[in-house]
Motif scaffolding. Structure first.
Motif, PDB file in Angstrom:
ATOM      1  N   GLY A   1     -40.611 -13.260 -26.637  1.00 20.37           N
ATOM      2  CA  GLY A   1     -41.105 -13.659 -27.959  1.00 20.37           C
ATOM      3  C   GLY A   1     -40.063 -13.525 -29.050  1.00 20.37           C
ATOM      4  O   GLY A   1     -40.396 -13.190 -30.195  1.00 20.37           O
ATOM      5  N   LYS A   2     -38.828 -13.799 -28.720  1.00 22.96           N
ATOM      6  CA  LYS A   2     -37.752 -13.707 -29.729  1.00 22.96           C
ATOM      7  C   LYS A   2     -37.991 -14.663 -30.891  1.00 22.96           C
ATOM      8  O   LYS A   2     -37.677 -14.347 -32.037  1.00 22.96           O
ATOM      9  CB  LYS A   2     -36.394 -13.987 -29.075  1.00 22.96           C
ATOM     10  N   SER A   3     -38.557 -15.842 -30.604  1.00 23.01           N
ATOM     11  CA  SER A   3     -38.796 -16.827 -31.678  1.00 23.01           C
ATOM     12  C   SER A   3     -39.784 -16.291 -32.710  1.00 23.01           C
ATOM     13  O   SER A   3     -39.659 -16.587 -33.902  1.00 23.01           O
ATOM     14  CB  SER A   3     -39.288 -18.149 -31.096  1.00 23.01           C
ATOM     15  N   THR A   4     -40.753 -15.496 -32.275  1.00 27.28           N
ATOM     16  CA  THR A   4     -41.709 -14.859 -33.202  1.00 27.28           C
ATOM     17  C   THR A   4     -40.972 -13.951 -34.175  1.00 27.28           C
ATOM     18  O   THR A   4     -41.238 -13.960 -35.383  1.00 27.28           O
ATOM     19  CB  THR A   4     -42.752 -14.038 -32.411  1.00 27.28           C
ATOM     20  N   VAL A   5     -40.043 -13.187 -33.642  1.00 30.75           N
ATOM     21  CA  VAL A   5     -39.249 -12.259 -34.455  1.00 30.75           C
ATOM     22  C   VAL A   5     -38.364 -13.031 -35.437  1.00 30.75           C
ATOM     23  O   VAL A   5     -38.308 -12.718 -36.627  1.00 30.75           O
ATOM     24  CB  VAL A   5     -38.390 -11.351 -33.544  1.00 30.75           C
ATOM     25  N   LEU A   6     -37.692 -14.063 -34.943  1.00 30.86           N
ATOM     26  CA  LEU A   6     -36.798 -14.854 -35.791  1.00 30.86           C
ATOM     27  C   LEU A   6     -37.561 -15.564 -36.907  1.00 30.86           C
ATOM     28  O   LEU A   6     -37.109 -15.584 -38.059  1.00 30.86           O
ATOM     29  CB  LEU A   6     -36.058 -15.894 -34.951  1.00 30.86           C
ATOM     30  N   ASP A   7     -38.697 -16.149 -36.570  1.00 26.61           N
ATOM     31  CA  ASP A   7     -39.505 -16.860 -37.573  1.00 26.61           C
ATOM     32  C   ASP A   7     -39.928 -15.933 -38.693  1.00 26.61           C
ATOM     33  O   ASP A   7     -39.856 -16.276 -39.874  1.00 26.61           O
ATOM     34  CB  ASP A   7     -40.754 -17.484 -36.919  1.00 26.61           C
ATOM     35  N   TYR A   8     -40.369 -14.739 -38.314  1.00 28.12           N
ATOM     36  CA  TYR A   8     -40.837 -13.775 -39.302  1.00 28.12           C
ATOM     37  C   TYR A   8     -39.699 -13.335 -40.221  1.00 28.12           C
ATOM     38  O   TYR A   8     -39.847 -13.339 -41.455  1.00 28.12           O
ATOM     39  CB  TYR A   8     -41.453 -12.557 -38.610  1.00 28.12           C
ATOM     40  N   ILE A   9     -38.559 -12.963 -39.635  1.00 25.06           N
ATOM     41  CA  ILE A   9     -37.430 -12.494 -40.452  1.00 25.06           C
ATOM     42  C   ILE A   9     -36.938 -13.609 -41.378  1.00 25.06           C
ATOM     43  O   ILE A   9     -36.643 -13.368 -42.549  1.00 25.06           O
ATOM     44  CB  ILE A   9     -36.283 -11.983 -39.550  1.00 25.06           C
ATOM     45  N   GLY A  10     -36.872 -14.827 -40.840  1.00 22.64           N
ATOM     46  CA  GLY A  10     -36.402 -15.957 -41.645  1.00 22.64           C
ATOM     47  C   GLY A  10     -37.319 -16.242 -42.823  1.00 22.64           C
ATOM     48  O   GLY A  10     -36.857 -16.437 -43.951  1.00 22.64           O
TER      49      GLY A  10
ATOM     50  N   TYR B   1     -37.992 -12.602 -45.109  1.00 22.97           N
ATOM     51  CA  TYR B   1     -36.831 -11.996 -45.775  1.00 22.97           C
ATOM     52  C   TYR B   1     -35.772 -13.019 -46.201  1.00 22.97           C
ATOM     53  O   TYR B   1     -34.739 -12.634 -46.741  1.00 22.97           O
ATOM     54  CB  TYR B   1     -36.211 -10.935 -44.854  1.00 22.97           C
ATOM     55  N   HIS B   2     -36.024 -14.301 -45.936  1.00 31.22           N
ATOM     56  CA  HIS B   2     -35.110 -15.379 -46.332  1.00 31.22           C
ATOM     57  C   HIS B   2     -33.698 -15.177 -45.765  1.00 31.22           C
ATOM     58  O   HIS B   2     -32.708 -15.530 -46.409  1.00 31.22           O
ATOM     59  CB  HIS B   2     -35.059 -15.518 -47.864  1.00 31.22           C
ATOM     60  N   ALA B   3     -33.632 -14.588 -44.577  1.00 28.93           N
ATOM     61  CA  ALA B   3     -32.349 -14.424 -43.899  1.00 28.93           C
ATOM     62  C   ALA B   3     -31.920 -15.755 -43.293  1.00 28.93           C
ATOM     63  O   ALA B   3     -32.754 -16.612 -42.995  1.00 28.93           O
ATOM     64  CB  ALA B   3     -32.465 -13.364 -42.805  1.00 28.93           C
ATOM     65  N   ARG B   4     -30.630 -15.948 -43.100  1.00 24.03           N
ATOM     66  CA  ARG B   4     -30.124 -17.121 -42.385  1.00 24.03           C
ATOM     67  C   ARG B   4     -30.254 -16.835 -40.894  1.00 24.03           C
ATOM     68  O   ARG B   4     -29.733 -15.838 -40.403  1.00 24.03           O
ATOM     69  CB  ARG B   4     -28.662 -17.380 -42.749  1.00 24.03           C
TER      70      ARG B   4
ATOM     71  N   ARG C   1     -39.915  -1.898 -40.454  1.00 19.58           N
ATOM     72  CA  ARG C   1     -39.385  -0.534 -40.388  1.00 19.58           C
ATOM     73  C   ARG C   1     -37.917  -0.536 -39.982  1.00 19.58           C
ATOM     74  O   ARG C   1     -37.086   0.157 -40.566  1.00 19.58           O
ATOM     75  CB  ARG C   1     -40.205   0.296 -39.385  1.00 19.58           C
ATOM     76  N   GLY C   2     -37.589  -1.345 -38.981  1.00 21.33           N
ATOM     77  CA  GLY C   2     -36.216  -1.405 -38.485  1.00 21.33           C
ATOM     78  C   GLY C   2     -35.229  -1.883 -39.541  1.00 21.33           C
ATOM     79  O   GLY C   2     -34.132  -1.332 -39.674  1.00 21.33           O
ATOM     80  N   LEU C   3     -35.613  -2.909 -40.284  1.00 20.59           N
ATOM     81  CA  LEU C   3     -34.721  -3.454 -41.303  1.00 20.59           C
ATOM     82  C   LEU C   3     -34.437  -2.445 -42.416  1.00 20.59           C
ATOM     83  O   LEU C   3     -33.322  -2.380 -42.940  1.00 20.59           O
ATOM     84  CB  LEU C   3     -35.316  -4.736 -41.904  1.00 20.59           C
ATOM     85  N   ILE C   4     -35.453  -1.648 -42.752  1.00 25.87           N
ATOM     86  CA  ILE C   4     -35.275  -0.606 -43.779  1.00 25.87           C
ATOM     87  C   ILE C   4     -34.428   0.540 -43.230  1.00 25.87           C
ATOM     88  O   ILE C   4     -33.430   0.942 -43.828  1.00 25.87           O
ATOM     89  CB  ILE C   4     -36.639  -0.089 -44.284  1.00 25.87           C
TER      90      ILE C   4
END
Length: 206
Positions: free
Chosen positions: A18-27, A30-33, A198-201
């Motif tokens: 489920g990497k795409s789930t993680v990428l979609d959420y972060i993008g 958090y407006h990350a590239r 939590r991880g990003l913080i």
């Protein structure tokens, strides 16, 4: 830690985690590239791009569609059962993808408009992207959950799932090389989101 530079977070994990789930959420959150190595590879195999002529020269025009684009299914059929041909394809594509990613990271850092960059690559560990990324994060899911997802959403047979999983890195190798683990086994997606937040913080990406 790199000072005064936009940080790069590497995301990896086995198929069906489920990497795409993680990428979609972060993008979105958090407006990350978000940069995906697979998408970069597809772009670089388009006519006129850096990998196109090298691939056609190596594997012949039989891998082309009517519109002269590379037919990835035909190409996969050619290299799937031949380790030498697969190795040759990887030697063409992987260095070009890495160069493209490095150039995109440099461009984003020059622009300075994103909070951080997320890079997803299946071979993040094997292709030594630690020289590019500040950290690696591992997206994990139980094997049974992965198997069910692949059969349900991608239409894989049980035999194909077994074959694909057999060729991937073992869980202990992922954990050994990654600084944070996201457990994406749950059907409740908010559980995954909470871990990402939590991880990003904690790892100072925000």
């Amino acid at each position: 830690m790199r000072q005064n530079k936009i940080k790069v977070l590497g995301i990896t994990g086995g198929i069906g985690t489920g990497k795409s789930t993680v990428l979609d959420y972060i993008g979105k959150m958090y407006h990350a590239r978000v940069i995906q190595a697979d998408q970069a590879a597809h772009l670089l195999m388009e006519p006129g791009q850096v990998c196109y002529y090298k691939i056609v020269e190596s594997f012949g025009s039989g891998i082309l569609r009517g519109d002269q684009k590379i037919d990835r299914e035909k190409m996969a059929a050619v290299v799937f059962s031949d380790k030498e041909k697969l190795k040759r394809l990887n030697q063409i594509v992987h260095p070009a993808v890495k160069e493209y990613i490095i150039a995109e990271i440099k461009r984003e850092r020059g622009n300075g408009t994103v909070p951080f960059i997320v890079l997803e690559a299946a071979l993040l560990i094997e292709d030594h992207y630690e020289s590019i990324c500040d950290e690696f994060w591992y997206v994990y899911a139980d094997e049974d959950v992965r198997r069910q997802r692949l059969m349900q959403y991608r239409g894989y047979t049980a035999e194909k799932v077994k074959q694909v999983m057999k060729n991937q890195l073992r869980e202990n190798v992922f954990r050994q090389h990654c600084q944070f683990v996201i457990d994406n086994s749950s059907n409740i997606v908010e559980n995954t989101y909470e871990q990402i937040d939590r991880g990003l913080i904690e790892h100072e990406f925000l």
